[in-house]
Design a protein around this motif. Structure first.
Motif, PDB file in Angstrom:
ATOM      1  N   HIS A 265     -26.809  43.090  11.486  1.00 29.40           N
ATOM      2  CA  HIS A 265     -25.451  42.666  11.797  1.00 29.40           C
ATOM      3  C   HIS A 265     -25.349  41.175  12.085  1.00 29.40           C
ATOM      4  O   HIS A 265     -24.612  40.743  12.977  1.00 29.40           O
ATOM      5  N   ASP A 266     -26.125  40.391  11.331  1.00 31.34           N
ATOM      6  CA  ASP A 266     -26.049  38.936  11.455  1.00 31.34           C
ATOM      7  C   ASP A 266     -25.197  38.316  10.364  1.00 31.34           C
ATOM      8  O   ASP A 266     -24.760  37.182  10.487  1.00 31.34           O
ATOM      9  N   GLU A 267     -24.930  39.071   9.281  1.00 32.59           N
ATOM     10  CA  GLU A 267     -24.035  38.580   8.235  1.00 32.59           C
ATOM     11  C   GLU A 267     -22.651  39.196   8.345  1.00 32.59           C
ATOM     12  O   GLU A 267     -21.687  38.698   7.787  1.00 32.59           O
ATOM     13  N   HIS A 268     -22.570  40.336   9.022  1.00 33.22           N
ATOM     14  CA  HIS A 268     -21.307  41.056   9.130  1.00 33.22           C
ATOM     15  C   HIS A 268     -21.200  41.710  10.501  1.00 33.22           C
ATOM     16  O   HIS A 268     -22.178  41.802  11.228  1.00 33.22           O
ATOM     17  N   PHE A 269     -19.996  42.151  10.825  1.00 34.79           N
ATOM     18  CA  PHE A 269     -19.836  42.992  12.002  1.00 34.79           C
ATOM     19  C   PHE A 269     -19.326  44.364  11.566  1.00 34.79           C
ATOM     20  O   PHE A 269     -18.668  44.511  10.541  1.00 34.79           O
TER      21      PHE A 269
ATOM     22  N   ALA B 288     -21.419  35.380  -1.804  1.00 33.85           N
ATOM     23  CA  ALA B 288     -22.152  34.705  -0.734  1.00 33.85           C
ATOM     24  C   ALA B 288     -21.917  35.423   0.595  1.00 33.85           C
ATOM     25  O   ALA B 288     -20.782  35.526   1.071  1.00 33.85           O
ATOM     26  N   LEU B 289     -23.010  35.919   1.184  1.00 35.78           N
ATOM     27  CA  LEU B 289     -22.940  36.642   2.461  1.00 35.78           C
ATOM     28  C   LEU B 289     -24.014  36.081   3.397  1.00 35.78           C
ATOM     29  O   LEU B 289     -24.993  36.745   3.712  1.00 35.78           O
ATOM     30  N   PRO B 290     -23.849  34.848   3.844  1.00 38.17           N
ATOM     31  CA  PRO B 290     -24.910  34.192   4.619  1.00 38.17           C
ATOM     32  C   PRO B 290     -25.054  34.762   6.024  1.00 38.17           C
ATOM     33  O   PRO B 290     -24.091  35.236   6.638  1.00 38.17           O
ATOM     34  N   SER B 291     -26.272  34.680   6.525  1.00 36.27           N
ATOM     35  CA  SER B 291     -26.532  35.046   7.917  1.00 36.27           C
ATOM     36  C   SER B 291     -25.894  34.011   8.834  1.00 36.27           C
ATOM     37  O   SER B 291     -25.805  32.824   8.504  1.00 36.27           O
ATOM     38  N   MET B 292     -25.466  34.462   9.986  1.00 35.21           N
ATOM     39  CA  MET B 292     -24.926  33.569  11.005  1.00 35.21           C
ATOM     40  C   MET B 292     -26.005  33.051  11.948  1.00 35.21           C
ATOM     41  O   MET B 292     -25.708  32.330  12.903  1.00 35.21           O
ATOM     42  N   LEU B 293     -27.277  33.409  11.686  1.00 37.32           N
ATOM     43  CA  LEU B 293     -28.367  33.035  12.582  1.00 37.32           C
ATOM     44  C   LEU B 293     -29.217  31.919  11.989  1.00 37.32           C
ATOM     45  O   LEU B 293     -29.272  31.733  10.770  1.00 37.32           O
ATOM     46  N   ARG B 294     -29.891  31.208  12.860  1.00 36.30           N
ATOM     47  CA  ARG B 294     -30.850  30.201  12.436  1.00 36.30           C
ATOM     48  C   ARG B 294     -32.097  30.888  11.908  1.00 36.30           C
ATOM     49  O   ARG B 294     -32.266  32.114  12.041  1.00 36.30           O
ATOM     50  N   ALA B 295     -32.993  30.105  11.329  1.00 38.05           N
ATOM     51  CA  ALA B 295     -34.158  30.662  10.650  1.00 38.05           C
ATOM     52  C   ALA B 295     -34.996  31.555  11.562  1.00 38.05           C
ATOM     53  O   ALA B 295     -35.540  32.564  11.128  1.00 38.05           O
TER      54      ALA B 295
ATOM     55  N   ARG C  35     -33.925  33.452  13.851  1.00 33.86           N
ATOM     56  CA  ARG C  35     -33.158  34.667  14.112  1.00 33.86           C
ATOM     57  C   ARG C  35     -33.006  34.975  15.599  1.00 33.86           C
ATOM     58  O   ARG C  35     -32.754  36.104  15.979  1.00 33.86           O
ATOM     59  N   ARG C  36     -33.133  33.956  16.437  1.00 31.76           N
ATOM     60  CA  ARG C  36     -32.966  34.164  17.872  1.00 31.76           C
ATOM     61  C   ARG C  36     -31.701  33.490  18.404  1.00 31.76           C
ATOM     62  O   ARG C  36     -31.360  33.664  19.569  1.00 31.76           O
ATOM     63  N   ASP C  37     -31.022  32.724  17.546  1.00 33.39           N
ATOM     64  CA  ASP C  37     -29.816  32.037  17.982  1.00 33.39           C
ATOM     65  C   ASP C  37     -28.913  31.847  16.769  1.00 33.39           C
ATOM     66  O   ASP C  37     -29.355  31.917  15.621  1.00 33.39           O
ATOM     67  N   ILE C  38     -27.630  31.598  17.037  1.00 35.05           N
ATOM     68  CA  ILE C  38     -26.686  31.427  15.945  1.00 35.05           C
ATOM     69  C   ILE C  38     -26.875  30.069  15.267  1.00 35.05           C
ATOM     70  O   ILE C  38     -27.393  29.128  15.853  1.00 35.05           O
ATOM     71  N   ASP C  39     -26.432  29.990  14.039  1.00 37.96           N
ATOM     72  CA  ASP C  39     -26.359  28.740  13.296  1.00 37.96           C
ATOM     73  C   ASP C  39     -24.941  28.206  13.487  1.00 37.96           C
ATOM     74  O   ASP C  39     -23.985  28.766  12.953  1.00 37.96           O
ATOM     75  N   ARG C  40     -24.800  27.153  14.264  1.00 40.28           N
ATOM     76  CA  ARG C  40     -23.465  26.657  14.597  1.00 40.28           C
ATOM     77  C   ARG C  40     -22.752  26.007  13.420  1.00 40.28           C
ATOM     78  O   ARG C  40     -21.557  25.704  13.519  1.00 40.28           O
ATOM     79  N   GLN C  41     -23.465  25.795  12.339  1.00 37.18           N
ATOM     80  CA  GLN C  41     -22.807  25.330  11.121  1.00 37.18           C
ATOM     81  C   GLN C  41     -22.071  26.471  10.428  1.00 37.18           C
ATOM     82  O   GLN C  41     -21.212  26.231   9.591  1.00 37.18           O
ATOM     83  N   ARG C  42     -22.423  27.693  10.764  1.00 37.73           N
ATOM     84  CA  ARG C  42     -21.809  28.855  10.104  1.00 37.73           C
ATOM     85  C   ARG C  42     -20.983  29.709  11.057  1.00 37.73           C
ATOM     86  O   ARG C  42     -19.960  30.257  10.652  1.00 37.73           O
ATOM     87  N   PHE C  43     -21.457  29.857  12.279  1.00 31.83           N
ATOM     88  CA  PHE C  43     -20.734  30.690  13.243  1.00 31.83           C
ATOM     89  C   PHE C  43     -19.997  29.793  14.215  1.00 31.83           C
ATOM     90  O   PHE C  43     -20.613  29.029  14.959  1.00 31.83           O
ATOM     91  N   GLY C  44     -18.667  29.885  14.197  1.00 34.39           N
ATOM     92  CA  GLY C  44     -17.874  29.002  15.036  1.00 34.39           C
ATOM     93  C   GLY C  44     -16.524  29.602  15.364  1.00 34.39           C
ATOM     94  O   GLY C  44     -16.356  30.828  15.399  1.00 34.39           O
TER      95      GLY C  44
END
Length: 285
Positions: free
Chosen positions: A216-220, A145-152, A154-163
């Protein structure tokens, strides 16, 4: 089962279905082992090679290597040492193990797919997924599982995943003196600049090393500075002053992300330093 035997079995399983489905290769990707001699990063990250590479162990405190079949878990000793340090620090901070993806091939050089950089052993992809992870056999690490940290959008982060966990890991990586810069999606950089998940606590100076880039939304993507013992390593231009939360970031935020390609294009063959021919032809170490 020994790690070497497990890797050989994994390679056989992946090659078994049909050669028509094999991933592309080049002269650098088919070399199985690093060259003999001292560790040297030669040339630039997108026009270079790596002598005397070291392989990162498949598992260590705080990390797991994934996609082992790609055989891209090699680096300059400075990079291997950095990942080991980051793993211990992340573990000490109470984080779940992070996944390590592409580093470099056994002798660096151009990759046949996926990246134009990662050629000199100073680059590594570290995934943002910090959920608890079981200990996985090599074959089970090809599709994790390598989920994106962005919302659908792709202009902002998904705060459920990126915290806070992701911010902590980025802080630890950026604080390491060996690190030159770290690439993240522009939306992630923007969130950090806005202080999401405590990113601005204690100041934003650490954000200078966090640079926006496509994807670079799933990894850095961590890039170390040229090793001091590699005189032929081509350093990038120094980072500009400031934390990067400025007009440069505003420019990135205004851009429309490129549409995903149906097929990942093969990077063009770069012109390599003359010394790389000797690295490619050298006996294994």
């Amino acid at each position: 089962m020994s790690p070497l035997l497990a890797r050989l079995i994994l390679a056989a399983l992946l090659l078994a279905p049909t050669l028509a489905l094999a991933e592309p290769s080049n002269a650098w990707s088919v070399v199985a082992a690093p060259s003999a001699g001292p560790a040297l990063a030669i040339g630039g990250v997108a026009q270079g090679c790596l002598a005397g590479a070291v392989r990162l162990p498949d598992d260590g405190p705080g990390y797991q290597v994934i996609r082992l079949s790609r055989h891209r878990d090699f680096g300059h000793p400075d990079l291997v040492a950095f990942i080991a340090r980051l793993g211990r620090q992340a573990q000490g901070a109470g984080l779940a193990p992070f996944y390590v993806g592409d580093m470099a091939q056994p002798r660096g050089g151009p990759l046949p797919f996926g990246h134009a950089s990662h050629q000199t052993g100073v680059d590594a992809d570290i995934w943002f997924n910090l959920d608890p992870k079981p200990a996985l056999a090599p074959a089970a690490r090809e599709n994790v599982a390598l989920p994106s940290m962005l919302r659908a959008g792709r202009r902002d982060i998904d705060r459920q995943r990126f915290g806070p966990r992701q911010v902590t890991l980025l802080r630890l990586a950026a604080a390491d003196p060996a690190v030159d810069r770290i690439f993240v999606n522009a939306a992630i950089k923007d969130a950090l600049c806005r202080g999401v998940a405590g990113a601005a606590s204690g100041g934003r100076d650490w954000l200078r090393r966090i640079r926006p880039w496509w994807g670079h939304d799933e990894h850095f993507h961590v890039r170390l500075a040229c090793p001091g013992t590699s005189p032929d390593c081509a350093a990038q231009a120094p980072l500009p002053p400031g934390d990067g939360c400025d007009a440069t970031l505003a420019w990135w935020r205004a851009q429309k992300p490129p549409a995903p390609a149906a097929v990942t294009p093969r990077p063009p063959a770069p012109k390599l330093p003359a010394a790389c021919a000797a690295v490619l032809a050298a006996p294994p170490g």
